[in-house]
Design a protein around this motif. Structure first.
Motif, mmCIF file in Angstrom:
data_model
loop_
_atom_site.group_PDB
_atom_site.id
_atom_site.type_symbol
_atom_site.label_atom_id
_atom_site.label_comp_id
_atom_site.label_asym_id
_atom_site.label_seq_id
_atom_site.Cartn_x
_atom_site.Cartn_y
_atom_site.Cartn_z
ATOM 1 N N LEU A 53 -4.704 20.604 4.853
ATOM 2 C CA LEU A 53 -4.348 19.372 3.982
ATOM 3 C C LEU A 53 -4.518 18.275 4.262
ATOM 4 O O LEU A 53 -3.817 17.643 3.342
ATOM 5 N N GLU A 54 -5.258 17.857 5.094
ATOM 6 C CA GLU A 54 -5.638 16.455 5.461
ATOM 7 C C GLU A 54 -6.070 15.662 3.992
ATOM 8 O O GLU A 54 -5.565 14.641 3.847
ATOM 9 N N SER A 55 -7.086 16.243 3.653
ATOM 10 C CA SER A 55 -7.754 15.596 2.422
ATOM 11 C C SER A 55 -6.837 15.167 1.335
ATOM 12 O O SER A 55 -6.868 14.184 0.545
ATOM 13 N N LEU A 56 -6.220 16.312 0.941
ATOM 14 C CA LEU A 56 -5.290 16.324 -0.361
ATOM 15 C C LEU A 56 -4.192 15.517 0.040
ATOM 16 O O LEU A 56 -3.860 14.574 -0.835
ATOM 17 N N VAL A 57 -3.573 15.496 1.225
ATOM 18 C CA VAL A 57 -2.320 14.583 1.604
ATOM 19 C C VAL A 57 -2.741 13.271 1.335
ATOM 20 O O VAL A 57 -2.088 12.170 0.634
ATOM 21 N N LEU A 58 -3.748 12.665 1.838
ATOM 22 C CA LEU A 58 -4.316 11.215 2.054
ATOM 23 C C LEU A 58 -4.866 10.991 0.613
ATOM 24 O O LEU A 58 -4.531 9.734 0.116
ATOM 25 N N ASN A 59 -5.491 11.685 -0.105
ATOM 26 C CA ASN A 59 -5.934 11.399 -1.711
ATOM 27 C C ASN A 59 -4.770 11.119 -2.514
ATOM 28 O O ASN A 59 -4.887 10.005 -3.019
ATOM 29 N N ILE A 60 -3.801 11.888 -2.530
ATOM 30 C CA ILE A 60 -2.743 11.797 -3.379
ATOM 31 C C ILE A 60 -1.875 10.528 -2.984
ATOM 32 O O ILE A 60 -1.442 9.650 -3.570
ATOM 33 N N LEU A 61 -1.205 10.652 -1.839
ATOM 34 C CA LEU A 61 -0.480 9.675 -1.064
ATOM 35 C C LEU A 61 -0.989 8.213 -1.096
ATOM 36 O O LEU A 61 -0.261 7.311 -1.508
ATOM 37 N N ASN A 62 -2.159 8.161 -0.649
ATOM 38 C CA ASN A 62 -2.959 6.847 -0.202
ATOM 39 C C ASN A 62 -2.943 6.067 -1.755
ATOM 40 O O ASN A 62 -2.489 5.087 -1.791
ATOM 41 N N PHE A 63 -3.354 6.713 -2.499
ATOM 42 C CA PHE A 63 -3.423 6.181 -4.055
ATOM 43 C C PHE A 63 -2.329 5.783 -4.667
ATOM 44 O O PHE A 63 -1.788 4.932 -5.188
ATOM 45 N N GLN A 64 -1.329 6.815 -4.922
ATOM 46 C CA GLN A 64 0.053 6.451 -5.490
ATOM 47 C C GLN A 64 0.735 5.542 -4.899
ATOM 48 O O GLN A 64 1.635 4.500 -5.353
ATOM 49 N N THR A 65 0.840 5.487 -3.546
ATOM 50 C CA THR A 65 1.734 4.567 -2.720
ATOM 51 C C THR A 65 0.911 3.190 -2.938
ATOM 52 O O THR A 65 1.750 2.115 -3.164
ATOM 53 N N LEU A 66 -0.200 3.090 -2.853
ATOM 54 C CA LEU A 66 -0.894 1.909 -3.116
ATOM 55 C C LEU A 66 -0.379 1.369 -4.772
ATOM 56 O O LEU A 66 -0.136 -0.076 -4.643
ATOM 57 N N VAL A 67 -0.613 2.036 -5.705
ATOM 58 C CA VAL A 67 -0.033 1.425 -6.916
ATOM 59 C C VAL A 67 1.279 1.245 -7.090
ATOM 60 O O VAL A 67 1.589 0.280 -7.755
ATOM 61 N N ALA A 68 2.148 2.032 -6.597
ATOM 62 C CA ALA A 68 3.503 1.775 -6.753
ATOM 63 C C ALA A 68 3.901 0.521 -6.203
ATOM 64 O O ALA A 68 4.834 -0.224 -6.455
ATOM 65 N N THR A 69 3.024 0.192 -4.817
ATOM 66 C CA THR A 69 3.384 -1.182 -4.195
ATOM 67 C C THR A 69 2.735 -2.199 -4.962
ATOM 68 O O THR A 69 3.649 -3.104 -5.309
ATOM 69 N N LYS A 70 1.699 -1.919 -5.669
ATOM 70 C CA LYS A 70 1.492 -2.983 -6.426
ATOM 71 C C LYS A 70 2.122 -3.337 -7.570
ATOM 72 O O LYS A 70 2.527 -4.339 -8.046
ATOM 73 N N ALA A 71 2.712 -2.596 -8.335
ATOM 74 C CA ALA A 71 3.623 -2.577 -9.554
ATOM 75 C C ALA A 71 4.760 -3.162 -8.904
ATOM 76 O O ALA A 71 5.373 -4.261 -9.700
ATOM 77 N N ALA A 72 5.472 -2.954 -7.814
ATOM 78 C CA ALA A 72 6.598 -3.423 -7.231
ATOM 79 C C ALA A 72 6.453 -5.084 -7.058
ATOM 80 O O ALA A 72 7.316 -5.723 -7.521
ATOM 81 N N ARG A 73 5.101 -5.464 -6.427
ATOM 82 C CA ARG A 73 5.028 -6.812 -6.470
ATOM 83 C C ARG A 73 4.919 -7.396 -7.659
ATOM 84 O O ARG A 73 5.274 -8.446 -7.650
ATOM 85 N N ILE A 74 4.377 -6.988 -8.650
ATOM 86 C CA ILE A 74 4.275 -7.490 -10.189
ATOM 87 C C ILE A 74 5.658 -7.537 -10.450
ATOM 88 O O ILE A 74 6.137 -8.666 -11.126
ATOM 89 N N TRP A 75 6.287 -6.303 -10.511
ATOM 90 C CA TRP A 75 7.797 -6.673 -10.903
ATOM 91 C C TRP A 75 8.620 -7.656 -10.297
ATOM 92 O O TRP A 75 9.332 -8.341 -10.968
ATOM 93 N N LEU A 76 8.591 -7.689 -9.142
ATOM 94 C CA LEU A 76 9.285 -8.775 -8.240
ATOM 95 C C LEU A 76 8.664 -10.352 -8.804
ATOM 96 O O LEU A 76 9.516 -11.215 -8.897
ATOM 97 N N ALA A 77 7.388 -10.356 -8.881
ATOM 98 C CA ALA A 77 6.868 -11.691 -9.216
ATOM 99 C C ALA A 77 7.198 -12.067 -10.578
ATOM 100 O O ALA A 77 7.376 -13.189 -10.982
#
Lengths: 481, 481
Positions: free
Chosen positions: A121-145
């Motif tokens: 599971l390692e590669s799949l977990v990291l591929n999906i969670l790393n990217f979506q978490t990154l973008v959700a965080t960026k969106a939250a920063r933009i929404w707050l700004a």
């Protein structure tokens, strides 16, 4: 593209899996996924990607074509290939609720499975969670700004591939975007879609005014005119005023203009003044052009009267941090019927993992605002009203006492049991709602875009003792048989 | 995921398409895709993504579900939805050969189609070509920095989504990577796959030496040991020497070690010395850990004896430039049976497009090295042996005379005719071979990683005259009906 992603794995997972298989070594294990620092120099991270991950894990299977492909590599024995053909994920998974605000060092996902499955599971977990978490965080920063404003995700043409675009649209919505320009993402995930015209529309007609009029004829109640094709103030704005007044006279609503170049503060003020003077106070101003959270924050600080923000490249490619530093580490392994905690040591204390099977507890004050998170061993009971000593994860002599927390929330929930999904997935608006509620509950010092206050993730006394005992024990392990 | 990507389009393309449709305005048009600056501050760009793009264009169609989804948006009329249901791409496409070295301002792709079809392709063209070209270029930079060495793409776990990973593996191989860790990419695209062990393998056994021995038993002829789990020099290296000598004594080959942390120059020199002293001169040293082209170049400049480079995050997310700035602009429109050149004007001269249907001609000197590229109108005949004046694309008074070019290569080739693919797609090794040959033919000053020489892309006299005449004509266009 096949939706079965068994082969979406780093090749070394397969070589290691065969190694374990041929050695008949496949103990029960627990792996945990966590990250080491929040992206973008920020103070929080928004967890995303859980539902797509679990759906793929539930259907993982090696096909006959996968088998033939691996066979042709010349490295794998028939015994192992047979084993793979029958392999399904049969383990348990615990996870943070998708859309939660999360912090460095705490497990976002915990996989309980035989070693070979856990490794797969390692590669799949990291591929999906790393990217979506990154973008959700960026969106939250933009929404707050944007002061919780209307952020439209326009990133399709600059996103990192087809699925990069789709996954980014999904994650951006969870993090706070109001809509996407990506129509397929709209259909797949139920995200509102938005978009009006490009410069090519304006150029396709013999004059700007004709282009605006033709558009307004077709979309009288959803008419946002792009006014910077020729000259924003002298031409685009004046032509927009003509069309806007005519629409208003006809009883139509939702008229607006969009700026896509030039000095957005200066232009938005000019445009607002002119629209107001012509009685178009309700006309909205949208802005786009390489925006990010810092530019938006600065524009608002200088009073730019912009109502809607179109953000593309920098949102979907996560400007400033193109990857979340998530890792997936062995936390425990069963030996003689009992789980033994595992630790990854390193010369760099930042890279030493916290050992054992862990749970995350979030402590809240009386106003419902999180105070700090406590990592504890799974069997520890942690509850509101009691006093706890919170230990620093790297300096055993540093601690703080947390007394009288009004509420303690236990964050990791079971989402998969014996390979089956055992959770209901909320729809995306609910995930966005959770992210917004989580963000609003944070003290504003943690939400700052630059130089935020550091939110504490601490170890329970028991976990701290375990960690530093294991570090001492492991000092001699590398030197021989 | 559906492989039919008709809806993978910015929503405004659809609103504009309906606008054209209801206005019965659908002239023949030509759109061109180009970019404005090479990524990463480099001197060249490697074109990639053509085959996946054309395969998707050939199968584009709106399904019944797409139609229902659009209907539910409440913006589209039945007349237009019927039109969409029958819509297929029936146009012609011209493109640069995939794997070619390309430069700013020149069309990489030229789409000849009715306006509505041309508009529909925009998002798909940009999404696929922008990303694959970006990653192929990054891979080429890394390959050049490694002195044309062995670069392994290890980016799956940090890539931007599932397809981000797959597309990145494909593009990285075209740009020069020797292999990927992404097994699914290996199967889908025929890219060699590589990988051996992670730290988790070493930690899964009771000692490092046992872990190494177990691995060597299973993979005696493909054994690369990761030696930095505990202590690289004192433990990992010594245990690797034991196992390497035993494999060598047994007649096995392809033994090596991998470094994944610490000071790679210091450690690789220590490791090389010790391996050589133990008679393991043929053992290879692989290195990984947040590598990019600048770090690799520096390590080699300082004599680090590293044979193989594992590059992950920074390759697949294109560190330094997360998106190529490719755009897709109207170049010409048919009026009364004749194509009229179109131009996108802007206050910023960098953003003014070159008008008309264009061809790209590359001029070579006697040693087979490119001198400069000439953009000319499609009907101009450009050939070797004649003298040409090359005009600067933005300063009409700047030019250079190119005389006695030994060869002129016409770069845009027809790849689609009436919606059907009319080119044979070379396999990926052939595309990689083309990219390498193109890169090697460039003067080394253009290949420099930092501050490269600027390769000239110029306008023919005819195109220059057309451009500046249109700019003058368009000055008055924005002001009214």
């Amino acid at each position: 593209m096949s939706s079965n992603l068994a082969l979406l794995t780093d090749f070394y997972e397969l070589t290691m899996m065969q190694g374990y298989c041929l050695n008949h070594y496949n103990p029960d294990t627990v792996f945990e996924m966590f990250f080491r620092r929040p992206p973008f120099g920020g103070g929080f991270t928004v967890f995303a990607g859980l539902q797509p991950l679990l759906e793929r894990v539930a259907e993982l299977a090696f096909t006959a074509e996968d088998r033939s492909y691996l066979e042709a590599q010349g490295l794998f024995r028939p015994e192992f290939l047979d084993y793979l053909s029958d392999l399904r994920f049969t383990g348990d998974i615990w996870a943070m609720p998708e859309g939660s605000v999360v912090f460095p060092g705490e497990p976002l996902l915990r996989v309980h499975a035989p070693l070979i499955q856990g490794q797969l599971l390692e590669s799949l977990v990291l591929n999906i969670l790393n990217f979506q978490t990154l973008v959700a965080t960026k969106a939250a920063r933009i929404w707050l700004a944007s002061n919780e404003g209307t952020v439209l995700e326009f990133g399709l043409r600059r996103a990192q591939g087809v699925n990069g675009a789709l996954a980014a649209s999904r994650a951006a919505f969870i993090g706070g975007a109001a809509a996407t320009s990506n129509t397929l993402a709209g259909r797949m995930f139920g995200i509102p879609v938005r978009g009006t015209m490009a410069h090519s529309w304006v150029m396709a007609f013999s004059s700007e005014l004709e282009a605006f009029r033709k558009y307004a004829e077709v979309y009288p109640d959803s008419c946002t005119l792009l006014i910077d094709t020729y000259d924003t103030v002298k031409s685009g704005l004046e032509n927009a005023v003509v069309v806007g007044k005519s629409l208003k006279a006809g009883g139509h609503r939702h008229f607006g203009v969009r700026l896509d170049s030039g000095d957005l503060e200066y232009l938005s003020k000019q445009v607002r003044q002119r629209l107001d003077a012509e009685g178009l106070q309700e006309a909205a101003i949208a802005a786009s052009n390489e925006l990010d959270e810092e530019i938006i924050q600065q524009l608002l600080a200088q009073g730019a009267p912009i109502d809607t923000w179109g953000v593309g490249t920098h949102l979907v490619t996560a400007k400033g941090d193109s990857a979340l530093t998530g890792v997936y580490k062995l936390a425990a392994r069963k030996v003689d019927g009992r789980y033994q905690p595992a630790i990854k040591v390193s010369n760099n204390p930042e890279k030493i993992s916290d050992p054992g099977i862990k749970q995350v507890h979030r402590f809240y004050n009386g106003s419902g605002s999180p105070i700090a998170d406590l990592l504890a061993t799974e069997e520890e009971r942690v509850e509101a009203g009691r006093d706890y000593r919170f230990y620093h994860p790297r300096y055993p002599y540093k601690f703080m006492d947390v007394t009288g927390a009004k509420r303690v929330q236990t964050l990791l929930e079971q989402v998969m049991l014996g390979g089956k999904i055992v959770t209901e997935f909320p729809d995306l608006p609910a995930l966005q709602g959770r992210a917004r509620a989580n963000l609003r509950s944070l003290d504003h010092t943690y939400r700052r875009i630059l130089n935020p206050h550091l939110y504490k993730v601490s170890l329970s006394e028991k976990l701290k003792d375990l960690k530093f005992r294991l570090i001492a024990e492991y000092a001699g392990k590398g030197t021989g048989a």
